[in-house]
Design a protein around this motif. Structure first.
Motif, mmCIF file in Angstrom:
data_model
loop_
_atom_site.group_PDB
_atom_site.id
_atom_site.type_symbol
_atom_site.label_atom_id
_atom_site.label_comp_id
_atom_site.label_asym_id
_atom_site.label_seq_id
_atom_site.Cartn_x
_atom_site.Cartn_y
_atom_site.Cartn_z
ATOM 1 N N LYS A 148 0.814 -1.219 0.000
ATOM 2 C CA LYS A 148 0.000 0.000 0.000
ATOM 3 C C LYS A 148 0.845 1.266 0.000
ATOM 4 C CE LYS A 148 -4.550 -0.247 0.858
ATOM 5 N NZ LYS A 148 -5.717 0.230 1.592
ATOM 6 N N PRO A 149 1.821 1.420 0.907
ATOM 7 C CA PRO A 149 2.619 2.644 0.846
ATOM 8 C C PRO A 149 3.486 2.744 -0.402
ATOM 9 C CG PRO A 149 3.476 1.144 2.521
ATOM 10 C CD PRO A 149 2.160 0.595 2.078
ATOM 11 N N MET A 150 3.646 1.627 -1.117
ATOM 12 C CA MET A 150 4.360 1.672 -2.397
ATOM 13 C C MET A 150 3.393 1.825 -3.566
ATOM 14 S SD MET A 150 7.190 -1.355 -1.736
ATOM 15 C CE MET A 150 7.603 -1.427 -3.479
ATOM 16 N N VAL A 151 2.095 1.801 -3.269
ATOM 17 C CA VAL A 151 1.041 1.829 -4.282
ATOM 18 C C VAL A 151 1.356 0.792 -5.365
ATOM 19 C CG1 VAL A 151 -0.457 3.328 -5.674
ATOM 20 C CG2 VAL A 151 0.860 4.309 -3.811
ATOM 21 N N LEU A 152 1.628 -0.408 -4.930
ATOM 22 C CA LEU A 152 2.029 -1.492 -5.821
ATOM 23 C C LEU A 152 0.826 -2.390 -6.101
ATOM 24 C CD1 LEU A 152 4.454 -2.812 -7.269
ATOM 25 C CD2 LEU A 152 4.797 -4.191 -5.202
ATOM 26 N N ASN A 153 0.147 -2.120 -7.212
ATOM 27 C CA ASN A 153 -1.038 -2.881 -7.631
ATOM 28 C C ASN A 153 -2.174 -2.804 -6.619
ATOM 29 O OD1 ASN A 153 0.329 -3.800 -9.990
ATOM 30 N ND2 ASN A 153 1.325 -5.401 -8.777
ATOM 31 N N ILE A 201 4.244 6.556 -0.446
ATOM 32 C CA ILE A 201 5.150 6.832 0.670
ATOM 33 C C ILE A 201 6.554 6.335 0.365
ATOM 34 C CG2 ILE A 201 5.471 6.604 3.160
ATOM 35 C CD1 ILE A 201 2.813 7.900 2.359
ATOM 36 N N PHE A 202 6.649 5.107 -0.142
ATOM 37 C CA PHE A 202 7.942 4.516 -0.487
ATOM 38 C C PHE A 202 8.056 4.436 -2.003
ATOM 39 C CE2 PHE A 202 7.019 1.822 3.508
ATOM 40 C CZ PHE A 202 7.417 2.857 4.338
ATOM 41 N N GLN A 203 9.090 5.021 -2.558
ATOM 42 C CA GLN A 203 9.259 5.020 -4.006
ATOM 43 C C GLN A 203 9.446 3.611 -4.545
ATOM 44 O OE1 GLN A 203 9.093 7.549 -6.197
ATOM 45 N NE2 GLN A 203 8.645 9.060 -4.601
ATOM 46 N N ASP A 227 13.757 1.849 -0.491
ATOM 47 C CA ASP A 227 13.574 2.836 0.572
ATOM 48 C C ASP A 227 13.978 2.183 1.892
ATOM 49 O OD1 ASP A 227 11.715 5.472 1.383
ATOM 50 O OD2 ASP A 227 11.743 3.889 2.892
ATOM 51 N N PRO A 228 14.746 2.861 2.743
ATOM 52 C CA PRO A 228 15.213 2.242 3.993
ATOM 53 C C PRO A 228 14.088 1.691 4.865
ATOM 54 C CG PRO A 228 16.397 4.279 3.578
ATOM 55 C CD PRO A 228 15.303 4.209 2.548
ATOM 56 N N ASN A 229 12.974 2.405 4.941
ATOM 57 C CA ASN A 229 11.847 1.928 5.745
ATOM 58 C C ASN A 229 11.171 0.726 5.097
ATOM 59 O OD1 ASN A 229 12.054 3.883 7.844
ATOM 60 N ND2 ASN A 229 11.114 5.387 6.489
ATOM 61 N N ALA A 230 11.058 0.758 3.776
ATOM 62 C CA ALA A 230 10.480 -0.387 3.065
ATOM 63 C C ALA A 230 11.342 -1.627 3.262
ATOM 64 C CB ALA A 230 10.338 -0.071 1.576
ATOM 65 N N ARG A 231 12.647 -1.436 3.299
ATOM 66 C CA ARG A 231 13.552 -2.572 3.493
ATOM 67 C C ARG A 231 13.365 -3.187 4.869
ATOM 68 N NH1 ARG A 231 19.526 -0.939 1.820
ATOM 69 N NH2 ARG A 231 19.837 -3.146 2.341
#
Length: 207
Positions: free
Chosen positions: A146-151, A159-161, A165-169
Motif C-alpha cells: 500500500k505505501p508503495m502503491v504497488l497494484n 510513501i515509499f518510491q 527505501d530504507p523503511n520499506a527494506r
C-alpha cells in the motif's frame, strides 16, 4: 418461457447465454444469483508469527516518523499514525490502526510476562500491523504494497518510491522472517535479526 425467466420475472429475457453462464459460475448454487451456502476460510498453513522485538525496535518507529507523501504529484509530509491516516481513534485508514502513544516494553523485566505484554499498546500496534501481512511474502502484504502503491490503491498516497527505501527494506525484512514454526512472537530466534545479535544493543538488519 425458460426456468430463469419464470423464477426472475424482472430479469431481462434477452440475457445472452454466456452472461447467464457467468452468473451461474459466480453464484455456485441452484439460483445463479445465490451465494454459496457455506463459505470456508482455510486456516493459516504455517501457524507462524512475526517477531515482536524487531517490530518494537525497527517497525513501529516508521509509523511515527514524518514521511514524504506524494499525492498525485502534490508533495507533503505526514506520519502513518496521524489522525487523518491510521491513528487508532481518529484515523480513516481502514483496519490498520496505530496507537501513537505506545511505549516500548522492557522484555527483560520479569514482570512483563507474555500475557502482560499482550495487553500493552505496543502489542496492539504489533497485532494490527501483523494483520496486514502475508507471512514470508512481503510483496503480497498490504503493509508494504500500500505505501508503495504497488497494484493496490492507498488513500495516503505514495510513501515509499520502491523496495530500496530504507523503511520499506525494514518492513520487507520483518515480513520475510517469521519465527520458527512452533515458537511464538517472543522467540529468541529474532536476535539474529540484529547486528550484533542483541535487540538491546544491535542495529536493525535489513538483509
Amino acid at each position: 418461457m425458460s426456468w430463469l425467466a419464470k423464477s426472475l420475472p424482472l430479469f431481462p429475457r434477452w440475457l445472452p447465454t454466456g452472461a447467464a453462464a457467468l452468473l451461474a459460475a459466480c453464484g455456485g448454487g441452484s439460483n445463479p444469483l445465490d451465494n454459496p451456502p457455506v463459505v470456508n476460510n482455510p486456516p493459516g498453513a504455517s501457524g507462524q508469527r512475526l517477531s515482536f522485538v524487531y517490530f518494537q525496535k525497527c517497525i513501529n518507529p516508521i509509523f511515527l516518523a514524518p514521511l514524504t507523501v506524494n499525492q498525485n504529484g502534490v508533495i507533503s509530509t505526514n506520519t502513518c499514525a496521524s489522525a487523518g491516516c491510521h491513528d487508532d481513534r481518529a484515523g480513516t485508514g481502514g483496519a490498520f490502526r496505530v496507537l501513537p502513544e505506545a511505549q516500548a516494553v522492557d522484555l527483560s523485566d520479569p514482570a512483563n510476562t507474555t500475557e502482560a505484554v499482550r495487553t500493552t499498546p505496543m502489542y496492539r500496534n504489533f497485532y494490527s500491523a501483523q494483520g496486514e501481512v502475508v507471512f514470508g511474502a512481503p510483496l503480497q502484504s498490504r503493509l508494504l504494497t500500500k505505501p508503495m502503491v504497488l497494484n493496490v490503491l492507498h488513500g495516503g498516497g505514495l510513501i515509499f518510491q520502491n523496495e530500496n527505501d530504507p523503511n520499506a527494506r525494514r518492513i520487507r525484512y520483518w515480513i520475510s522472517r517469521p519465527m520458527p514454526a512452533g515458537q511464538d512472537e517472543f522467540s529468541a530466534a529474532a536476535h539474529t535479526m540484529f547486528t550484533p545479535p542483541d535487540p538491546e544493543t544491535g542495529t536493525c538488519n535489513t538483509e
